[in-house]
Design a protein around this motif. Structure first.
Motif, PDB file in Angstrom:
ATOM      1  N   GLY A   1       0.942  -1.181  -0.082  1.00  0.00           N
ATOM      2  CA  GLY A   1      -0.047  -0.039  -0.009  1.00  0.00           C
ATOM      3  C   GLY A   1       0.619   1.432  -0.131  1.00  0.00           C
TER       4      GLY A   1
ATOM      5  N   HIS B   1      -3.155  -2.303  -3.146  1.00  0.00           N
ATOM      6  CA  HIS B   1      -3.450  -2.234  -1.727  1.00  0.00           C
ATOM      7  C   HIS B   1      -3.888  -1.053  -1.275  1.00  0.00           C
ATOM      8  CE1 HIS B   1      -3.468  -6.659  -0.630  1.00  0.00           C
ATOM      9  NE2 HIS B   1      -2.902  -6.645  -1.813  1.00  0.00           N
ATOM     10  N   ASN B   2      -4.962  -0.809  -0.335  1.00  0.00           N
ATOM     11  CA  ASN B   2      -5.517   0.217  -0.072  1.00  0.00           C
ATOM     12  C   ASN B   2      -5.123   0.570   1.408  1.00  0.00           C
ATOM     13  OD1 ASN B   2      -7.222   2.586  -0.553  1.00  0.00           O
ATOM     14  ND2 ASN B   2      -8.865   1.765   0.510  1.00  0.00           N
ATOM     15  N   THR B   3      -3.854   0.044   1.724  1.00  0.00           N
ATOM     16  CA  THR B   3      -3.374   0.162   3.146  1.00  0.00           C
ATOM     17  C   THR B   3      -3.369   1.484   3.690  1.00  0.00           C
ATOM     18  OG1 THR B   3      -2.005  -1.520   2.574  1.00  0.00           O
ATOM     19  CG2 THR B   3      -1.592  -0.761   4.630  1.00  0.00           C
TER      20      THR B   3
ATOM     21  N   ALA C   1      -5.470   3.887  -2.675  1.00  0.00           N
ATOM     22  CA  ALA C   1      -5.874   2.877  -3.931  1.00  0.00           C
ATOM     23  C   ALA C   1      -6.992   3.658  -4.824  1.00  0.00           C
ATOM     24  CB  ALA C   1      -6.176   1.505  -3.621  1.00  0.00           C
TER      25      ALA C   1
ATOM     26  N   ALA D   1      -4.206  -4.070   5.298  1.00  0.00           N
ATOM     27  CA  ALA D   1      -3.756  -3.973   3.910  1.00  0.00           C
ATOM     28  C   ALA D   1      -5.027  -4.450   2.856  1.00  0.00           C
ATOM     29  CB  ALA D   1      -2.464  -4.937   3.584  1.00  0.00           C
TER      30      ALA D   1
END
Length: 375
Positions: free
Chosen positions: A202, A231-233, A237, A275
């Protein structure tokens, strides 16, 4: 029915890949019954999604959540027009998967590909291979493709933008290792038409994603397909995916990996369930708003998210599943509805007035508006 959503004017075609059954469930409780997974897969199958990853053929010792993959595949109900795939990471997994191809599973992208993890630490934690070992394997991959008379290939870097152990990677590093792979393929007489950029930890940022994609297209205008696994951690994203959409333009295909509710995670990267991926329902709303003919039923997709939450036993991470899409027509909210405070009350867009029976309603008279004369 094609899995490709044709791009509106000025935008690339899109393939939306639903990863909840694999990337999502692999970080959840290994004790979730296969019957529940089948219920979820069947619910996803009738949402209008056109490509669903059903799981992965991996060692149950290291990923016990995938231990029932064979039972799952034999038990779910395929829907015509949906392309089902599964991940396999080694020769044994490929052999196990082959028994289900072409029915009910479809083969992956037929283009052979090389790949490099920029983070040497993540590569060892995730695949038990060093970056040097990955590079050393490239010539054999290319030779195998030549022997198979392949005409197109893909190149890629994973952990592309940064590492929780080594820090941020530069654009020059990404382009250098893509160039090295590209050279091997072209020297072998095989055209490179696809680029994969993965980001398990991310570290993506929209301006970096846009700049890298522009650099790829400037150097190799013959590239037709970009595959992003972001990933949009750290919440970037969806913004980065929008940056990709507006950078590529028409005539190219953008493959986007998303997951219902954002359900995802990685046990190897140090972030666990944090994550996440971009939530499928949120990205589907974005694509619809941009004019993509997705054919996705938002109500059924939200129902699948709520089913997933019941199965995994905790709330998921998307927004549309909690607030609904943009209300319009007979779905505009009642003007004198009471205070809405809790997430359960906010689900009135699906549950109706029963969701908010009881909250404060301080208005003495019904609220009306001249701009909404029909109530």
């Amino acid at each position: 029915m094609s899995e490709v959503f044709p791009g509106p004017a000025g935008l690339p075609d899109v393939v939306l890949v639903e990863e909840g059954m694999r990337e999502g469930l692999q970080i959840e409780d290994a004790a979730i019954p296969v019957a529940d997974k089948i219920r979820l897969l069947d619910a996803l199958s009738v949402t209008g999604l056109r490509r669903i990853v059903v799981g992965s053929f991996v060692s149950p010792r290291w990923t016990p959540q995938m231990a029932g993959i064979d039972e799952l595949i034999r038990g779910f109900t395929p829907v015509e027009g949906v392309r089902y795939t599964a991940l396999a990471l080694n020769a044994g997994g490929v052999e196990r998967r082959a028994q289900y191809i072409p029915d009910p599973l479809s083969p992956e992208d037929p283009r052979p590909a090389t790949l490099l993890h920029l983070c040497d630490v993540f590569a060892q934690r995730n695949t038990n291979r060093t970056r040097a070992a990955e590079i050393a394997a490239w010539p054999a991959i290319v030779k195998g493709a030549v022997d198979a008379r392949a005409t197109e290939a893909g190149i890629g870097v994973n952990a592309a933008w940064g590492s929780n152990w080594l820090g941020r990677f530069s654009p020059e590093e990404r382009l250098y290792f893509l160039t090295e792979q590209h050279r091997l393929w072209t020297d072998a007489g095989i055209a490179v038409t696809k680029v994969f950029l993965g980001d398990p930890m991310g570290w993506n940022l929209p301006h970096l994603v846009a700049a890298d994609l522009q650099a790829v297209l400037d150097r190799w205008p013959e590239i037709t397909t970009i595959h992003l696994h972001l990933h949009n951690t750290r919440g970037m994203a969806p913004i980065s995916l929008y940056a990709a959409l507006t950078t590529l333009g028409p005539g190219r295909r953008l493959v986007l990996d998303t997951s219902i509710g954002g359900m995802a995670g990685c046990p190897y990267c140090g972030n666990g369930r944090a994550a996440t991926l971009a939530p499928t329902e949120d990205i589907a709303l974005l694509l619809d708003s941009l004019g993509y003919p997705t054919g996705i039923d938002p109500d059924r997709l939200i129902d699948a998210v709520h089913l997933a939450e019941r199965i995994v036993g905790h709330p998921l991470y998307g927004h549309v599943s909690k607030a609904g899409g943009f209300p319009k027509g007979d779905r505009l909210y009642p003007m004198d509805m009471p205070f809405i405070e809790t997430l359960d009350e906010a689900r009135h867009f699906r549950r109706g007035p029963a969701a908010y029976a009881g909250p404060l309603r301080p208005w003495r008279e019904p609220i009306t508006s001249e701009f909404r004369p029909n109530g």
